[in-house]
Design a protein around this motif. Structure first.
Motif, PDB file in Angstrom:
ATOM      1  N   ALA A  70       0.833  -1.202   0.000  1.00  0.00           N
ATOM      2  CA  ALA A  70       0.000   0.000   0.000  1.00  0.00           C
ATOM      3  C   ALA A  70       0.870   1.254   0.000  1.00  0.00           C
ATOM      4  O   ALA A  70       0.567   2.243  -0.685  1.00  0.00           O
ATOM      5  CB  ALA A  70      -0.938  -0.014   1.204  1.00  0.00           C
ATOM      6  N   ALA A  71       1.972   1.215   0.760  1.00  0.00           N
ATOM      7  CA  ALA A  71       2.890   2.355   0.778  1.00  0.00           C
ATOM      8  C   ALA A  71       3.499   2.575  -0.604  1.00  0.00           C
ATOM      9  O   ALA A  71       3.667   3.715  -1.058  1.00  0.00           O
ATOM     10  CB  ALA A  71       3.984   2.124   1.818  1.00  0.00           C
ATOM     11  N   GLN A  72       3.831   1.498  -1.290  1.00  0.00           N
ATOM     12  CA  GLN A  72       4.401   1.622  -2.632  1.00  0.00           C
ATOM     13  C   GLN A  72       3.390   2.179  -3.626  1.00  0.00           C
ATOM     14  O   GLN A  72       3.741   2.960  -4.514  1.00  0.00           O
ATOM     15  CB  GLN A  72       4.936   0.266  -3.075  1.00  0.00           C
ATOM     16  N   LEU A  73       2.111   1.802  -3.465  1.00  0.00           N
ATOM     17  CA  LEU A  73       1.073   2.379  -4.322  1.00  0.00           C
ATOM     18  C   LEU A  73       0.934   3.868  -4.044  1.00  0.00           C
ATOM     19  O   LEU A  73       0.799   4.677  -4.969  1.00  0.00           O
ATOM     20  CB  LEU A  73      -0.255   1.662  -4.083  1.00  0.00           C
ATOM     21  N   ALA A  74       0.992   4.242  -2.767  1.00  0.00           N
ATOM     22  CA  ALA A  74       0.845   5.651  -2.395  1.00  0.00           C
ATOM     23  C   ALA A  74       1.968   6.511  -2.956  1.00  0.00           C
ATOM     24  O   ALA A  74       1.752   7.678  -3.298  1.00  0.00           O
ATOM     25  CB  ALA A  74       0.791   5.776  -0.873  1.00  0.00           C
ATOM     26  N   PHE A  75       3.175   5.934  -3.073  1.00  0.00           N
ATOM     27  CA  PHE A  75       4.323   6.706  -3.542  1.00  0.00           C
ATOM     28  C   PHE A  75       4.712   6.387  -4.981  1.00  0.00           C
ATOM     29  O   PHE A  75       5.759   6.824  -5.466  1.00  0.00           O
ATOM     30  CB  PHE A  75       5.520   6.486  -2.613  1.00  0.00           C
ATOM     31  N   GLY A  76       3.863   5.625  -5.677  1.00  0.00           N
ATOM     32  CA  GLY A  76       4.103   5.348  -7.087  1.00  0.00           C
ATOM     33  C   GLY A  76       5.308   4.473  -7.353  1.00  0.00           C
ATOM     34  O   GLY A  76       5.962   4.621  -8.390  1.00  0.00           O
ATOM     35  N   ARG A  77       5.601   3.540  -6.450  1.00  0.00           N
ATOM     36  CA  ARG A  77       6.750   2.658  -6.625  1.00  0.00           C
ATOM     37  C   ARG A  77       6.322   1.295  -7.159  1.00  0.00           C
ATOM     38  O   ARG A  77       5.165   0.908  -7.067  1.00  0.00           O
ATOM     39  CB  ARG A  77       7.465   2.458  -5.279  1.00  0.00           C
ATOM     40  N   ARG A  78       7.283   0.557  -7.703  1.00  0.00           N
ATOM     41  CA  ARG A  78       7.029  -0.808  -8.154  1.00  0.00           C
ATOM     42  C   ARG A  78       6.924  -1.730  -6.951  1.00  0.00           C
ATOM     43  O   ARG A  78       7.527  -1.481  -5.913  1.00  0.00           O
ATOM     44  CB  ARG A  78       8.161  -1.276  -9.066  1.00  0.00           C
ATOM     45  N   PRO A  79       6.150  -2.826  -7.064  1.00  0.00           N
ATOM     46  CA  PRO A  79       6.001  -3.733  -5.920  1.00  0.00           C
ATOM     47  C   PRO A  79       7.318  -4.400  -5.554  1.00  0.00           C
ATOM     48  O   PRO A  79       8.020  -4.933  -6.406  1.00  0.00           O
ATOM     49  CB  PRO A  79       4.968  -4.761  -6.405  1.00  0.00           C
ATOM     50  N   TRP A  80       7.645  -4.351  -4.279  1.00  0.00           N
ATOM     51  CA  TRP A  80       8.864  -4.956  -3.754  1.00  0.00           C
ATOM     52  C   TRP A  80       8.629  -5.288  -2.294  1.00  0.00           C
ATOM     53  O   TRP A  80       7.903  -4.570  -1.578  1.00  0.00           O
ATOM     54  CB  TRP A  80      10.031  -3.984  -3.872  1.00  0.00           C
ATOM     55  N   LEU A  81       9.186  -6.394  -1.828  1.00  0.00           N
ATOM     56  CA  LEU A  81       9.079  -6.782  -0.429  1.00  0.00           C
ATOM     57  C   LEU A  81      10.460  -7.159   0.094  1.00  0.00           C
ATOM     58  O   LEU A  81      11.233  -7.810  -0.612  1.00  0.00           O
ATOM     59  CB  LEU A  81       8.138  -7.979  -0.262  1.00  0.00           C
ATOM     60  N   PRO A  82      10.796  -6.768   1.321  1.00  0.00           N
ATOM     61  CA  PRO A  82      12.085  -7.175   1.891  1.00  0.00           C
ATOM     62  C   PRO A  82      12.147  -8.687   2.032  1.00  0.00           C
ATOM     63  O   PRO A  82      11.120  -9.367   2.134  1.00  0.00           O
ATOM     64  CB  PRO A  82      12.105  -6.471   3.256  1.00  0.00           C
ATOM     65  N   ARG A  83      13.363  -9.196   2.073  1.00  0.00           N
ATOM     66  CA  ARG A  83      13.551 -10.647   2.026  1.00  0.00           C
ATOM     67  C   ARG A  83      12.882 -11.369   3.195  1.00  0.00           C
ATOM     68  O   ARG A  83      12.341 -12.466   3.030  1.00  0.00           O
ATOM     69  CB  ARG A  83      15.051 -10.953   2.002  1.00  0.00           C
TER      70      ARG A  83
END
Length: 204
Positions: A70-83
């Motif tokens: 959701a944070a990435q959608l809010a800031f226009g980033r590509r989907p990514w998750l920490p390991r």
């Protein structure tokens, strides 16, 4: 933002993943299978199980990646998750059962979804939707009794609206988000009052 795979409905992609071999499926596997631009698809996958009853502990597994997405959608980033999140996994039979519960609901939604009022599902409105989803995702993650289902359902509506560029579903999701805020605040107030009453009862 496009769907999980060209010409593939989200329900079909999830069904295929559920039927694959392997003892477990990780969150990273879902991220890879649903595609680099499928934030809407990923958010639905992590939100909707929390909207279903009788699935205790689901928010503990799916809530944190939902906050990140959701944070990435809010800031226009590509989907990514920490390991450390991407490596979390569930047994394949449990995932298969979960997809089985989601599948009929998702298929019904896919028959109704279509691009319309698309300005509501595009930047800059998309970023506002992401901010709303971020607040709701934090609520889903918190241990609020009966406080997860409606926020998770709201995120599910918004995520599908973003995925299919359907502004009507965005509006429905925002309306559900307002209802979620009213419900959660009411639940919190009730529990605070109960806690204060309990403390007062113990005081001399």
């Amino acid at each position: 933002m496009t769907g999980p795979a060209a010409g593939s409905a989200l329900s079909a992609v999830l069904q295929r993943l559920a039927e694959e071999e392997g003892e477990r499926i990780s969150i990273g596997d879902l991220l890879a299978a649903l595609g680099d631009r499928a934030l809407g698809a990923l958010m639905f996958v992590f939100a909707f199980p929390n909207a279903l009853p009788a699935l205790p502990g689901t928010s503990a597994i799916l809530g944190l990646p939902l906050v990140f997405l959701a944070a990435q959608l809010a800031f226009g980033r590509r989907p990514w998750l920490p390991r450390f999140i991407a490596a979390r996994s569930i047994p394949r039979p449990a995932f298969r059962a979960l997809v089985g519960r989601m599948h009929p609901w998702l298929q019904r939604a896919e028959r109704l979804l279509r691009p319309r009022a698309s300005a509501l599902a595009l930047p800059p409105m998309e970023y506002l939707v992401g901010a709303v989803c971020l607040v709701l995702a934090v609520v889903v993650l918190l241990p609020i009794p009966m406080g997860n289902m409606l926020p998770a359902f709201s995120i599910s509506l918004l995520a599908l609206g973003i995925l299919e560029r359907d502004g009507y579903w965005i509006l429905a999701g925002l309306a559900a988000a307002l209802a979620s805020a009213a419900l959660v605040s009411g639940v919190v107030i009730v529990f605070v009052k109960m806690a204060l009453y309990a403390v007062a009862a113990w005081l001399p």
